[in-house]
Design a protein around this motif. Structure first.
Motif, PDB file in Angstrom:
ATOM      1  N   UNK B  37       0.843  -1.193   0.000  1.00  0.00           N
ATOM      2  CA  UNK B  37       0.000   0.000   0.000  1.00  0.00           C
ATOM      3  C   UNK B  37       0.879   1.243   0.000  1.00  0.00           C
ATOM      4  N   UNK B  38       0.601   2.177  -0.921  1.00  0.00           N
ATOM      5  CA  UNK B  38       1.236   3.492  -0.839  1.00  0.00           C
ATOM      6  C   UNK B  38       0.374   4.309   0.115  1.00  0.00           C
ATOM      7  N   UNK B  87      -7.709   0.455   7.043  1.00  0.00           N
ATOM      8  CA  UNK B  87      -7.079  -0.514   6.131  1.00  0.00           C
ATOM      9  C   UNK B  87      -7.381  -1.969   6.480  1.00  0.00           C
ATOM     10  N   UNK B  88      -7.493  -2.306   7.773  1.00  0.00           N
ATOM     11  CA  UNK B  88      -7.758  -3.710   8.127  1.00  0.00           C
ATOM     12  C   UNK B  88      -9.036  -4.249   7.472  1.00  0.00           C
ATOM     13  N   UNK B  99      -5.607   2.020  -1.915  1.00  0.00           N
ATOM     14  CA  UNK B  99      -4.939   3.254  -2.305  1.00  0.00           C
ATOM     15  C   UNK B  99      -5.903   4.440  -2.216  1.00  0.00           C
ATOM     16  N   UNK B 100      -7.123   4.230  -2.730  1.00  0.00           N
ATOM     17  CA  UNK B 100      -8.119   5.298  -2.694  1.00  0.00           C
ATOM     18  C   UNK B 100      -8.456   5.647  -1.244  1.00  0.00           C
ATOM     19  N   UNK B 101      -8.551   4.615  -0.406  1.00  0.00           N
ATOM     20  CA  UNK B 101      -8.833   4.852   0.998  1.00  0.00           C
ATOM     21  C   UNK B 101      -7.725   5.670   1.644  1.00  0.00           C
ATOM     22  N   UNK B 102      -6.478   5.373   1.274  1.00  0.00           N
ATOM     23  CA  UNK B 102      -5.348   6.111   1.841  1.00  0.00           C
ATOM     24  C   UNK B 102      -5.436   7.581   1.471  1.00  0.00           C
ATOM     25  N   UNK B 103      -5.805   7.852   0.211  1.00  0.00           N
ATOM     26  CA  UNK B 103      -5.942   9.242  -0.215  1.00  0.00           C
ATOM     27  C   UNK B 103      -7.085   9.910   0.570  1.00  0.00           C
ATOM     28  N   UNK B 104      -8.164   9.135   0.778  1.00  0.00           N
ATOM     29  CA  UNK B 104      -9.288   9.651   1.567  1.00  0.00           C
ATOM     30  C   UNK B 104      -8.874   9.996   2.987  1.00  0.00           C
ATOM     31  N   UNK B 105      -8.095   9.122   3.600  1.00  0.00           N
ATOM     32  CA  UNK B 105      -7.636   9.374   4.969  1.00  0.00           C
ATOM     33  C   UNK B 105      -6.779  10.639   4.994  1.00  0.00           C
TER      34      UNK B 105
END
Lengths: 233, 294
Positions: B37-38, B87-88, B99-105
Motif C-alpha cells: 500500500x502506498x 485498512x484492516x 490506495x483510494x482509501x489512503x488518499x481519503x484518509x
C-alpha cells in the motif's frame, strides 16, 4: 487425529472442492493423489486455514478448526509445508528455522534447531546462508525443517518431490518415512503417485475436486485404473 | 566564504533535510513492503505530530522533551489507529481500494486539521538554538541534532528489523504473507506493528521538521510526504536501506539545486527524479529482485 468432513471450497464462483471427506489416524501416512488441478493443494490450504470451507468441518484432535485463524492452527500442532516450499528467500537458514518456531517459547529454539540439523546436516553447513542461495533440494529440506520447528504432531506435505532429482526425491521420502516411524502423523500430497503410495499406508484419489477412490496404498498401487491414470503403466 | 566551506554548509543542509526525508520515507517503504500500500496518509501523520508539539509547548507549556515524546506517541497511536479503522477491513480488497482509501484518509486529516486547528500556520517556538563556528563554516545545533537523531533512529530500526522476533516476522510477512501465517505469525499484529513503527519514525521526523522550519500548518505534510515518497521510490520501495539512501539523496539534491541558485526549481527537480526513476529503473536503487529457484 485429523478429520475432514464434507468440505466444499470455492475460488469465487469456481467450485474447487466438492463434498470431500477423509480421515488421517494418529501415526499414519495418508496420501492424496491426483492430477494437476485436482484440488490437492486446495484441500491442504483449507486444513491449515488459508482457505475456508463453506460447509462441513475440519477437525484436529477432536476440535473444530475450520474457523480458527491460520496462525493459531500452527500452535495446535499442525504444520503445513506448502507447495513450492515458500521458504523466506531473503532470510538466512537459521532465521527461517526461527520463524518455524514462532509459536514456541524462545528456550525451545536451540534444541529444536539441533534436532533439525540432525535430520538435515546440510542445513547446518549452510545455516548462515540466505535461503535464496540454496538448491531446490536444500530449500525443500529447509521447508520441512522449518515446519518441524513448530513441534507439530501432524505434518501436511505438499509436493515435496516437485522439481527434485530422483536421488533427492528418494532422500526426502526416506526422511518422511523415518519421521513417521518416530510418531509424526503425515498427510502427503503428491503428483509422484508411485513414490507417495510406496510410503503411505492409505490413499485417496482425487479427480476434479472429488474423491473418486480410496483404499490402502498397496491396493491402489495394484489397481488397474490407478496404474493407468497415475502410474503411467 | 571559500568554495569549500560553501560546499560543506550545503552538504550539511542537504543531510539535514535528507535525514527528515529518510525518516518519513522509511514509513512509506515499510508499509509498502508489507501490504503493498502506498500510504498517502503518512505525510499527514507528520502534520499531526507537529501540532502536538505546538500545543504541548504553547498551550500546556510543557518542556520540549515532553512535547517531543508526546508527538512521537501520538503519531504511533494515530498510525496504528488508521491501519485498524481504514485498512484492516480492506485486507482482502483489491489494492486500488486501499490506495483510494489512503488518499481519503489523507484528505480527512488535512481538512480535519483545518477545522480543528485553523487554516493558518502556527509558529512553534524553537527549542534548539545556536550553533558552532568551525573555521568559516557555521554549524547550527539543529542540523547536528537532526542528523544524529535520524542516524540513531535508523540504527535502532535496523536492529529491530534484523534481530528481534517481531522484526523478523515483519520481514517474513513482507516476503510471503501466506507462508508467514503458516509459521504461526499473526498478520494483524505484524501489520499493526509495522504501521506503529513507521508512524513513530514519522513522529520523530515531524519534530525534526519543526526544529528546522518552526511552523505547523494543516497541509505541511503533503509536500513533505510526497518528497519522502519520491525518496522511497528512488531507494527502491519496500527496501529499508533503500529508503534511507533515497532520503539522503533527495536532500542532497535539493541542497545542490539551491546552491547553484535554482532554489525555485527545487520541487520540480525532485519530481523530475521520480519520473526518471520510473522510466529508467522502476525498482529503484535497492529494489527487491530476488530470483526464485525452482
Amino acid at each position: 487425529m485429523l478429520k475432514v468432513d464434507n468440505i466444499n471450497v470455492y475460488y469465487g464462483n469456481i467450485h474447487a472442492i466438492k463434498d470431500v471427506s477423509f480421515e488421517v489416524n494418529e501415526g499414519e501416512i495418508v496420501t492424496l493423489i491426483g492430477a494437476n488441478g485436482a484440488g490437492k493443494s486446495t484441500i491442504l490450504k483449507t486444513i491449515s486455514g488459508l482457505l475456508r470451507t463453506k460447509t462441513g468441518d475440519v477437525i484436529l484432535k477432536g476440535e473444530s478448526i475450520k474457523s480458527v485463524a491460520p496462525h493459531k492452527i500452527v500452535a495446535k500442532g499442525l504444520a503445513h509445508v506448502p507447495e513450492g516450499r515458500r521458504v523466506f528467500l531473503a532470510m538466512s537458514v537459521e532465521e527461517n528455522l526461527e520463524m518455524g518456531a514462532y509459536t514456541q517459547p524462545a528456550s525451545s529454539i536451540a534444541p529444536n534447531m539441533q534436532e533439525v540439523f540432525q535430520w538435515f546436516p546440510r542445513l547446518k553447513e549452510r545455516r548462515r546462508q540466505m535461503a535464496g542461495t540454496l538448491s531446490g533440494g536444500e530449500q525443500q529440506m529447509l521447508a520441512m525443517g522449518r515446519a518441524m520447528m513448530s513441534g507439530a504432531k501432524v505434518l501436511l506435505l505438499d509436493e515435496p518431490s516437485m522439481g527434485l532429482s530422483p536421488l533427492l526425491v528418494k532422500e526426502i521420502f526416506e526422511i518422511i518415512t523415518e519421521l513417521n516411524k518416530r510418531g509424526m502423523t503425515i498427510l502427503l500430497v503428491e503428483q509422484n503417485a508411485q513414490m507417495a503410495l510406496s510410503v503411505a499406508q492409505r490413499a485417496y484419489v482425487l479427480e476434479t475436486g472429488r474423491i473418486i477412490m480410496q483404499g490402502s496404498a498397496a491396493e491402489l498401487l495394484n489397481d488397474d485404473s490407478v496404474r493407468k491414470a497415475y502410474l503411467g503403466a | 566564504m571559500s568554495l569549500i566551506s560553501q560546499i560543506i554548509s550545503q552538504l550539511v543542509n542537504g543531510l539535514q533535510s535528507g535525514s527528515i526525508y529518510a525518516l518519513v520515507a522509511l514509513g512509506y517503504s515499510m508499509v509498502y513492503g508489507i501490504i503493498l500500500l502506498l500510504n498517502f496518509a503518512h505525510g499527514d501523520i507528520i502534520m499531526i505530530g507537529a501540532y502536538v508539539v505546538f500545543y504541548a509547548m504553547t498551550s500546556f507549556s510543557l518542556p520540549p522533551l515532553v512535547a517531543v515524546l508526546l508527538a512521537v506517541i501520538a503519531c504511533t497511536l494515530l498510525g496504528a489507529l488508521i491501519e485498524k479503522v481504514a485498512y484492516t477491513p480492506l485486507r482482502s480488497a483489491p489494492r486500488l481500494s486501499l490506495l483510494i482509501t489512503a488518499i481519503g484518509v489523507s484528505f480527512l486529516l488535512e481538512n480535519g486539521a483545518q477545522l480543528v486547528f485553523g487554516a493558518g500556520a502556527k509558529n512553534v517556538p524553537s527549542f534548539i538554538d545556536g550553533g558552532v563556528q568551525i573555521g568559516d563554516v557555521y554549524l547550527s545545533y539543529v542540523s547536528v541534532v537532526t542528523i544524529l537523531v535520524s542516524v540513531a533512529s535508523m540504527v535502532v530500526l535496523t536492529f529491530l528489523v534484523q534481530k528481534t522476533k517481531l522484526g523478523k516476522a515483519m520481514r517474513a510477512v513482507s516476503e510471503d504473507m501466506g507462508a508467514a501465517q503458516l509459521m504461526g505469525i499473526s498478520l494483524n499484529r505484524t501489520i499493526s506493528f509495522t504501521f506503529a513503527v513507521g508512524s513513530a519514525l514519522a513522529g520523530i521526523g515531524s519534530v525534526l521538521y519543526i526544529c528546522a522550519y518552526g511552523q505547523a500548518s494543516p497541509t505541511m505534510g503533503s509536500m513533505l510526504g510526497l518528497k519522502a515518497f519520491v525518496a522511497a521510490v528512488l531507494g527502491g520501495i519496500g527496501s529499508i536501506p533503500g529508503a534511507m539512501i533515497g532520503g539522503f539523496v533527495i536532500g542532497l539534491l535539493e541542497a545542490l539545486v539551491t546552491a547553484v541558485g535554482l532554489s525555485t526549481w527545487k520541487d520540480g527537480v525532485v519530481f523530475a527524479v521520480l519520473i526518471v526513476v520510473l522510466l529508467v529503473k522502476p525498482t529503484g536503487i535497492l529494489g527487491r529482485q530476488i530470483t526464485e529457484k525452482v
